[in-house]
Design a protein around this motif. Structure first.
Motif, mmCIF file in Angstrom:
data_model
loop_
_atom_site.group_PDB
_atom_site.id
_atom_site.type_symbol
_atom_site.label_atom_id
_atom_site.label_comp_id
_atom_site.label_asym_id
_atom_site.label_seq_id
_atom_site.Cartn_x
_atom_site.Cartn_y
_atom_site.Cartn_z
ATOM 1 N N UNK A 269 38.863 28.237 38.007
ATOM 2 C CA UNK A 269 38.976 28.772 36.651
ATOM 3 C C UNK A 269 38.491 30.195 36.480
ATOM 4 N N UNK A 270 38.140 30.866 37.581
ATOM 5 C CA UNK A 270 37.590 32.226 37.501
ATOM 6 C C UNK A 270 38.411 33.166 38.379
ATOM 7 N N UNK A 271 38.784 34.327 37.831
ATOM 8 C CA UNK A 271 39.495 35.336 38.603
ATOM 9 C C UNK A 271 38.515 36.079 39.502
ATOM 10 N N UNK A 272 38.847 36.179 40.790
ATOM 11 C CA UNK A 272 38.007 36.906 41.750
ATOM 12 C C UNK A 272 38.896 37.691 42.707
ATOM 13 N N UNK A 273 38.359 38.797 43.219
ATOM 14 C CA UNK A 273 39.061 39.590 44.229
ATOM 15 C C UNK A 273 38.907 38.849 45.559
ATOM 16 N N UNK A 274 40.044 38.505 46.185
ATOM 17 C CA UNK A 274 40.006 37.855 47.500
ATOM 18 C C UNK A 274 40.345 38.832 48.608
ATOM 19 N N UNK A 275 41.014 39.950 48.242
ATOM 20 C CA UNK A 275 41.317 40.999 49.209
ATOM 21 C C UNK A 275 41.315 42.346 48.499
ATOM 22 N N UNK A 276 40.600 43.304 49.082
ATOM 23 C CA UNK A 276 40.488 44.661 48.549
ATOM 24 C C UNK A 276 40.864 45.614 49.656
#
Length: 144
Positions: A133-140
């Motif tokens: 339920x939470x947006x997170x950066x998985x690749x930068x």
């Protein structure tokens, strides 16, 4: 009659998807805005709250690929050891899309205003994933 009902169904559900996408987009921009604020306070630890706390987090920079939240955090601390090196961050958003359910792709430009060290700028691509339920950066992928 069936075609009319099907068309009505498609219109109704596309509005739901669009409204959800708008809410998701707002949530992602709020994360990015908070990261800029945290960075400009000199708080790399809080800046990292936008990233996935996982060994599978991927950061791609000029020195190659770094895997893992802890390694990414340590890399930021090494590259930006003080406020003068961190400078003042500004993001410019160039492209935003949802390539699939629960996935967002952001392309942008960053600019660090650093009077003592010389300004630094480049581009970034961020792959966000909605996890628990939470947006997170998985690749930068950041160049600069």
């Amino acid at each position: 009659m069936r075609n009319w009902l099907f068309t009505l169904f498609l219109l109704a559900t596309s509005g739901i998807v669009s409204a959800q996408s708008g809410k998701d987009k707002e949530e992602i921009f709020a994360i990015l805005d908070r990261q800029v604020s945290d960075w400009n306070k000199g708080d790399i630890k809080s800046f990292m709250n936008g990233y996935w706390e996982s060994d599978s987090l991927m950061f791609v920079g000029k020195s190659g690929i770094t895997y893992g939240y802890k390694s990414t955090y340590e890399g930021y601390l090494k590259r930006y050891p003080d406020r003068a090196t961190m400078g003042k961050l500004k993001f410019t958003y160039l492209n935003f899309s949802f390539p699939g359910p629960g996935v967002a792709f952001v392309v942008g430009k960053f600019h660090l205003t650093r009077p003592e060290k010389g300004d630094l700028e480049g581009h970034y691509t961020l792959l966000f994933k909605k996890i628990s339920g939470k947006w997170v950066v998985v690749c930068d992928h950041t160049s600069g």
